[in-house]
Scaffold this active site. Structure first.
Site, short mmCIF file in Angstrom:
data_model
loop_
_atom_site.label_atom_id
_atom_site.label_comp_id
_atom_site.label_asym_id
_atom_site.label_seq_id
_atom_site.Cartn_x
_atom_site.Cartn_y
_atom_site.Cartn_z
N ARG A 135 0.90 -1.09 0.12
CA ARG A 135 -0.11 -0.03 0.02
C ARG A 135 1.30 1.15 0.17
NH1 ARG A 135 -4.06 -3.27 -1.41
NH2 ARG A 135 -4.18 -4.50 -0.40
N GLU A 260 -5.42 -12.32 7.64
CA GLU A 260 -5.48 -12.50 6.69
C GLU A 260 -4.09 -13.07 5.87
OE1 GLU A 260 -4.58 -7.92 5.92
OE2 GLU A 260 -7.16 -8.10 5.21
N ASP A 339 -12.15 -1.25 6.98
CA ASP A 339 -10.91 -1.85 6.90
C ASP A 339 -10.22 -0.02 5.99
OD1 ASP A 339 -7.68 -2.28 6.17
OD2 ASP A 339 -7.98 -3.40 4.92
N GLU A 367 -4.84 4.16 1.10
CA GLU A 367 -4.95 2.44 -0.04
C GLU A 367 -6.22 3.06 -0.52
OE1 GLU A 367 -5.39 -0.54 2.70
OE2 GLU A 367 -6.14 -2.23 1.28
N TRP A 515 -13.88 -11.68 0.98
CA TRP A 515 -13.66 -10.82 2.41
C TRP A 515 -14.91 -10.42 3.15
CZ3 TRP A 515 -8.91 -11.00 2.86
CH2 TRP A 515 -7.92 -11.02 1.63
C1 GCU Z 1 -5.90 -4.08 4.37
C2 GCU Z 1 -4.82 -3.90 3.49
C3 GCU Z 1 -3.64 -5.45 3.61
C4 GCU Z 1 -3.04 -5.03 4.63
C5 GCU Z 1 -4.24 -4.80 6.01
C6 GCU Z 1 -3.29 -4.91 7.72
O1 GCU Z 1 -6.23 -5.55 4.32
O2 GCU Z 1 -5.45 -4.46 2.26
O3 GCU Z 1 -2.92 -5.33 2.60
O4 GCU Z 1 -2.11 -6.14 5.00
O5 GCU Z 1 -4.99 -3.68 5.42
O6 GCU Z 1 -3.73 -3.82 7.84
O7 GCU Z 1 -3.60 -6.02 7.93
#
Ligand code: GCU
Length: 652
Positions: A135, A260, A339, A367, A515
Site C-alpha cells: 500500500r 489475512e 478497513d 489505500e 472478503w
Molecule cells: C488491508 C490491506 C492489507 C493489509 C491489511 C492490514 O486489508 O489491504 O494490505 O495487510 O489491511 O491492515 O494488515
C-alpha cells in the site's frame, strides 16, 4: 534543497531563509545555552544542531532549560527560552520555536505550554525488505533495497521530520512479515538495525519491529509455534534475549496474528491473549512492549452467508478477553470495524474494552482514499474519530480520552498511523499528501488542535504563499475528504472499489468475494442490515449509541447504509430520496473535484515548478477518477432501480 535528491518538506530552512530575504545562512549567529540538561545527551545535541540550522541568520541566544515540573515530553517556550523536564520535551520545544519562526513570528511573541495528549505516537511502515511497500504510493522503501537495510542522510532527515511532529516510535517493517523480514531478529541484520535505531534515538524515537509469530518454525526449525508450548516459549526466551543483547533500545514488537493468512494462536486453539501475553511476559524484563493488532476476521467468507459480519469480528474476538492482557501488552485497534474506508463508524472495541491497554490505528497511506493521487486531507476524519463519544465512562469517554489513557489511567496508550512515505523526491507521492504526514504527528501530540489549525501550519511551513492563496489551499485541504466521499461510495457503505488495488470504482468488485465486504444492492434498495434484526453489529455499542444506530430514523445519515438496508425511495432529512441523493452527491463530488483542479491552476508561479507540476498531474488523474466513479456508480444504481434522475442528467 533539490540537490539532495529529496525534499525538506516543512523543514526547508534554506527556502524559508531565502524567502525572508536573509542573505547568509550563518549558523554562528545562533548561540545555544544549555541550562540543567546534560550537554552530551544525544537528543540535546540534535536539538542544538537543529536550532543552529533553522535559525541561522538570527542573532539570537536560545536557552534550553531543564524544569522538572513540566510534564513528560512536554515543553514550555517563552520567547527564546525552551524549558522541559526531559530531552524529548526539549527537542519538541525546539521544534515549536523553529515552527513559530518559520511561520514568521517574532521571538517576543513566542509563547507555548504543551504536554503530549498521547504517550505513544507511532508510525507503522508497511515496507518490505525487497524495497516494495505494501500500500505504498510514493515510490520504493527508503529503509530497504534488495533485502538490505540502508542507513544514510535520508534516514537522518526522516528522523528529523518525525521528531519535529512529535513521533516517538516507529515500526520499520510490514505487519505482514514475509520473506527476509523474519531475519530482522537474526545476526544477519542486528548491526544494521542497531545503526538505524541509533539514528532514531538521536531524535527521541524508539525503533520497533513487526514480528512473525511463526518465527519458532521459520527460524527455529520447531514444528509448531503454539504460544503455550514449552519448547516454543523457551525458543522465544532465547531469541528475545539475543535480540536485546544486540538492540538494547528496541521498543518492542508489533504483531499481526491470525489475520489475512498470517499465523497465530488460533491455529493451536489458543486465544489472542495467550499469544500476546506469552510474548509480553518474555519481553517485559527488557522493558519492551507487545503491540497486538485487533485486525482479526474471517477472510474466507461465503457471500451467500448473510449472518457472518466482518464488522463484528474485532469485538467478538477481543471483548471477551478484556482484562486478560498483561501490563506491557497493548491492543492496536483500527479506527473502524472494517478497513480504513472513507466513512465507517468508530470501532466499538475502542472504549468497549475497559480493562485493556489500547491504541488507535489510522492509515495515512491512502489505500482506500485515493492512493495519494486524489487529494484527501484526512485530519478532519481523525478529529471525528477522536471526538466520538463512546459512553464507556461518564466524563472521560471520547475516543481521544480512551486512547490517551485518561479514561482508564493506563500508561500504555496512544495513536499509530500506517505511514504514507516512500523514496519519491517529495516523500509522499503527491506534494499535498504531506499534509497528512505532518498532520497525524501534530494531532497525535495534541488532539485538541483543529484540522484547520494543522492545515494552516502545514501550508505556511511548506509554501510561501500570500494570504489569499494560503486560505485557498487550506480550504481545498479541508473540503477534500468530503469531496472524495461524495464521488465514491455513498453513506458509509464503503468498498465498491477495484479489488486488491483499491483505486477506482468497481461496484460489484467485492460483492461475490470472500472478503466480507458487501453492499447487498438489489432492485429495491441497498445497504447491510446490521441492526438487532440483522447481524446485530449495532448492539456492540454502548447505549445510547446502540439504539441510535439501530434505528434508521436516528442513525446518522452518513452511516445509513452501513447499518441499514434502505429502499431507493427512502426520504432523507433533506427531502431527497436515497437514489436521488446518490445521483446528486456523485455529480456534485465530481464537479467539486474538477473545481479543485481548476483552483490549483492559480498556484502556478506561486509554488515551485516541481510542486506545481506534481500536483497538477495528480489533479488530472483525480478528475478522471472522479468521473469514472460518478458514472459507474450512478449507472449501476440507475440500472438496478430503474428510477430516473429528477434532474435528467446523463446516466448511462
Ligand atoms: C488491508 C490491506 C492489507 C493489509 C491489511 C492490514 O486489508 O489491504 O494490505 O495487510 O489491511 O491492515 O494488515
Amino acid at each position: 534543497m533539490a540537490n539532495k535528491g529529496w525534499s525538506q518538506l516543512w523543514l526547508d530552512y534554506e527556502e524559508k531563509q531565502k524567502a525572508a530575504g536573509k542573505a547568509c545562512a550563518d549558523q554562528e549567529t545562533v548561540e545555544v545555552k544549555i541550562d540543567g540538561f546534560n550537554a552530551d545527551c544525544r537528543i540535546i545535541k540534535s536539538a542544538v544542531k537543529e536550532l543552529k540550522r533553522a535559525l541561522a541568520g538570527d542573532a539570537v541566544k536560545v536557552t534550553l532549560a531543564k524544569n522538572e515540573k513540566i510534564a513528560k515530553e512536554g515543553y514550555v517556550v517563552d520567547k527564546n527560552v525552551v524549558s522541559a523536564s526531559d530531552c524529548r520535551g526539549a527537542l519538541y520545544g525546539v521544534f515549536h520555536l523553529i515552527r513559530a519562526r518559520l511561520m514568521g513570528q517574532e521571538y517576543a511573541d513566542i509563547a507555548a505550554d504543551h504536554a503530549p495528549s498521547n504517550p505513544l505516537r507511532m508510525m507503522n511502515h508497511w515496507d518490505n525488505m525487497d524495497g516494495s511497500i505494501e500500500r505504498g504510493y510514493s515510490g520504493r522503501s527508503f529503509f530497504y533495497v534488495n533485502d538490505e537495510i540502508v542507513v544514510d542522510e535520508r534516514t537522518v532527515d526522516y528522523a528529523r521530520f518525525m521528531a519535529s511532529i512529535g513521533i516517538n516510535g516507529i515500526v520499520i517493517n510490514n505487519v505482514n512479515v514475509k520473506w527476509a523480514a523474519t531475519d530482522l531478529i537474526t545476526t544477519r541484520f542486528f548491526d544494521k538495525v542497531k545503526e538505524l535505531s541509533d539514528v532514531f534515538e538521536d531524535y527521541g524515537i524508539r525503533l520497533y519491529l513487526s514480528l512473525n509469530f511463526a518465527s519458532p518454525i521459520e527460524l527455529g526449525g520447531l514444528p509448531i509455534c503454539d504460544p503455550l508450548d514449552e519448547s516454543v516459549i523457551n525458543w522465544w526466551k532465547d531469541k528475545i534475549k539475543e535480540v536485546y543483547d544486540h538492540l538494547p533500545n528496541l521498543g518492542g514488537f508489533l504483531v499481526k496474528a491470525d489475520s489475512e493468512g498470517r499465523p497465530g494462536p488460533f491455529t493451536y486453539g489458543r486465544t489472542q491473549a495467550d499469544g500476546a501475553n506469552m510474548l509480553g511476559d518474555i519481553i517485559a524484563p527488557y522493558g519492551g512492549i507487545i503491540i497486538w493488532r485487533c485486525f482479526v476476521y474471517n477472510c474466507t467468507q461465503d457471500w451467500r452467508d448473510t449472518k457472518t459480519d466482518r464488522a463484528r469480528a474485532g469485538y467478538d474476538y477481543f471483548k471477551g478477553l478484556d482484562g486478560e492482557y498483561h501490563e506491557n501488552v497493548i491492543l492496536q485497534i483500527k479506527n473502524g470495524p472494517m478497513d480504513f474506508q472513507i466513512r465507517e463508524p468508530i470501532s466499538p472495541l475502542l472504549g468497549g474494552l475497559t480493562k485493556t491497554n489500547q491504541m488507535l490505528e489510522v492509515q495515512i497511506a491512502q489505500e482506500y482514499t485515493g492512493h495519494q493521487i486524489d487529494l484527501c486531507y484526512l485530519i478532519p476524519m481523525f478529529k471525528e474519530i477522536l471526538g466520538f463519544k463512546t459512553y464507556c465512562k461518564e466524563g472521560a469517554d471520547t475516543v481521544a480520552d480512551v486512547v490517551s489513557g485518561r479514561t482508564m489511567g493506563n500508561k500504555l496508550a496512544g495513536m499509530a498511523a500506517v505511514i504514507n512515505t516512500g523514496n519519491d523526491f517529495n516523500w509522499t507521492g503527491n506534494d499535498l499528501a504531506a499534509a497528512n504526514l505532518y498532520g497525524f504527528g501534530r494531532l497525535a501530540y495534541d488532539t485538541d488542535l483543529s484540522a484547520e489549525e494543522i492545515a494552516r501550519e502545514w501550508v505556511r511551513l511548506t509554501f510561501n504563499l500570500d494570504a489569499e492563496l494560503e486560505d485557498k489551499l487550506v480550504d481545498m485541504l479541508l473540503r477534500s475528504r468530503e469531496i472524495y466521499e461524495k464521488y465514491t461510495s455513498p453513506l458509509g457503505i464503503g468498498w465498491m472499489v477495484t479489488p486488491h488495488d483499491h483505486y477506482g470504482p468497481s461496484v460489484d468488485g467485492y460483492e461475490y468475494s470472500r472478503w466480507g465486504t458487501y453492499h447487498r444492492a438489489d432492485h429495491l434498495g441497498l445497504g447491510v442490515d446490521r441492526t438487532d434484526k440483522g447481524t446485530g453489529y449495532a448492539q456492540q455499542y454502548y447505549s445510547p449509541n446502540a439504539e441510535m444506530y439501530n434505528d434508521p430514523n436516528t442513525c446518522p445519515e452518513n452511516l445509513l447504509l452501513f447499518f441499514h438496508h434502505i429502499p431507493y425511495t427512502w426520504k432523507l432529512k433533506s427531502g431527497q430520496s436515497l437514489i436521488q441523493y446518490i445521483y446528486d452527491s456523485h455529480f456534485e463530488g465530481c464537479k467539486e473535484a474538477e473545481e479543485l483542479a481548476e483552483t490549483w491552476k492559480e498556484f502556478e508561479g506561486k509554488v515551485s515548478e516541481r510542486s506545481f507540476a506534481n500536483v497538477s498531474e495528480r489533479f488530472g488523474r483525480q478528475v478522471y477518477n472522479a468521473r469514472e466513479w460518478r458514472d459507474q456508480v450512478n449507472s449501476y444504481f440507475y440500472r438496478k432501480s430503474g428510477i430516473e434522475d429528477e434532474k435528467g442528467r446523463e446516466i448511462y
